[in-house]
Design a protein around this motif. Structure first.
Motif, PDB file in Angstrom:
ATOM      1  N   LEU A 167       0.824  -1.206   0.000  1.00  0.00           N
ATOM      2  CA  LEU A 167       0.000   0.000   0.000  1.00  0.00           C
ATOM      3  C   LEU A 167       0.862   1.261   0.000  1.00  0.00           C
ATOM      4  N   ALA A 168       1.976   1.235   0.734  1.00  0.00           N
ATOM      5  CA  ALA A 168       2.892   2.383   0.733  1.00  0.00           C
ATOM      6  C   ALA A 168       3.485   2.593  -0.650  1.00  0.00           C
ATOM      7  N   ALA A 169       3.791   1.493  -1.360  1.00  0.00           N
ATOM      8  CA  ALA A 169       4.315   1.611  -2.726  1.00  0.00           C
ATOM      9  C   ALA A 169       3.276   2.244  -3.644  1.00  0.00           C
ATOM     10  N   VAL A 170       2.010   1.876  -3.486  1.00  0.00           N
ATOM     11  CA  VAL A 170       0.947   2.447  -4.321  1.00  0.00           C
ATOM     12  C   VAL A 170       0.794   3.937  -4.032  1.00  0.00           C
ATOM     13  N   VAL A 171       0.791   4.305  -2.753  1.00  0.00           N
ATOM     14  CA  VAL A 171       0.669   5.723  -2.383  1.00  0.00           C
ATOM     15  C   VAL A 171       1.833   6.523  -2.952  1.00  0.00           C
ATOM     16  N   THR A 172       3.041   5.995  -2.842  1.00  0.00           N
ATOM     17  CA  THR A 172       4.216   6.708  -3.353  1.00  0.00           C
ATOM     18  C   THR A 172       4.160   6.829  -4.870  1.00  0.00           C
TER      19      THR A 172
END
Length: 342
Positions: free
Chosen positions: A98-103
């Motif tokens: 999820l952090a990768a998607v947000v970034t």
């Protein structure tokens, strides 16, 4: 037919390189003097920053885009990972994705206005973005278990530390966890570089006008590259947050993005080995200088000299020089033909 054999050889070489890197990384904690203390933690952070360096290398080496905001995106990935965990307490693997998607979303949004720029203009814009992200992170701080959107504790409440993943509780296990995550991301990047997206990016770098004449949507492909590299950098931010459980805004200065770009140029922008070398130079070299009693800021002098050497003598960097040496060693020596008397 020869091109097919060369492509298969490239695939085998890439797979062997990734497998060898994974085996070496998994075995490092067992080596004397490495498997404990500061040295192992330093190597862990170096491996994490390899992903940010890989993003810089893909953008510059394949598309000719000078992006100097990767450290800011690492901060975005770390902030997102901490906020998502404290809000949901999901497993770290889900938090990392999820952090990768947000970034990736943030990277596309901040890079969208600059996609039609190149060279020095793009470098200045992305550096300004890095400065803006530094200001935002400094103002907001990193989530530490509090309420509200920012997730900051107030008053005398103690901060909550995000735990490491279940498979990486000890330093040894966490290093191996990071090594596997880095190899997986690098393998995906390598696959993209060898597949159609990578060939299209290379065509855009060779000449945008020529690529447009062939029907290539350069804006869409640049956006895709920016999303992919930002996602990889977001994974780095999540792993960095997991390594200590909390992050400090002072670690994400805009000047660090300039330093990372320089180390990638020295390591080599045309191969993922250059990203590995870039991660080692970016974080490992200052730590080494401090360990032997020298000022860590001397890294700017050392890397400045290395950058001049890389630009003037070897555009492919250290990785390119090592690759050329390896090819020369593997090339069989042809026996001299004997002259036949008439």
């Amino acid at each position: 037919m020869s091109q097919v054999f060369l492509a298969r050889a490239d695939v085998r070489g890439a797979l062997l390189g990734l497998a060898a890197g994974l085996v070496i990384a998994l075995g490092l904690p067992s080596l004397p003097g490495v498997g404990a203390g500061l040295s192992l933690r330093t190597l862990t952070v170096c491996a994490i920053y390899t992903l940010a360096a890989a993003g810089v290398g893909v953008l510059y080496g394949r598309l000719g885009l000078v992006s100097i905001m990767q450290i800011g995106l690492v901060a975005v990935g770390g902030w997102a990972a901490l906020r998502i965990y404290h809000a949901t307490h999901l497993p770290f693997e889900v938090v990392m994705i999820l952090a990768a998607v947000v970034t990736a979303v943030v990277g596309v949004l901040v890079g969208l206005p600059a996609l039609r720029l190149s060279g020095l203009s793009l470098a200045i814009v992305t550096l300004m973005v890095a400065g803006a992200l530094e200001v935002l992170v400094t103002y907001a701080g990193f989530p530490n278990g509090g309420d509200g959107f920012l997730g900051r504790v107030s008053g005398g409440t103690l901060a909550v530390i995000m735990p490491r993943p279940a498979l990486g509780q000890s330093d040894d296990d966490f290093f191996r966890y990071v090594a596997v995550a880095v190899v997986v991301v690098l393998a995906l990047l390598r696959w993209l570089l060898m597949a159609r997206p990578g060939r299209t990016w290379a065509a855009i770098r060779q000449g945008e006008a020529g690529a447009v004449s062939l029907g290539v949507n350069t804006v869409a492909h640049r956006l895709f590259a920016l999303a992919v590299t930002s996602a990889a950098t977001g994974v780095a931010g999540a792993l960095l947050a997991a390594s200590s459980g909390i992050l400090d805004p002072a670690s994400f200065k805009a000047q660090q993005s300039v330093l990372l770009f320089a180390t990638v140029l020295i390591g080599g922008t045309f191969s993922l080995l250059g990203a590995v070398l870039g991660g080692l130079l970016f974080y490992g070299l200052p730590q080494l200088l401090s360990t032997i009693g020298l000022d860590g800021n001397l890294v700017f002098v050392v890397l400045g000299l290395g950058l001049v050497q890389a630009i003037t003598t070897s555009q492919a960097g250290i990785a390119g020089q090592l690759g050329g040496l390896w090819r020369r060693l593997r090339q069989p020596r042809r026996p001299r033909r004997r002259e036949v008397a008439a």
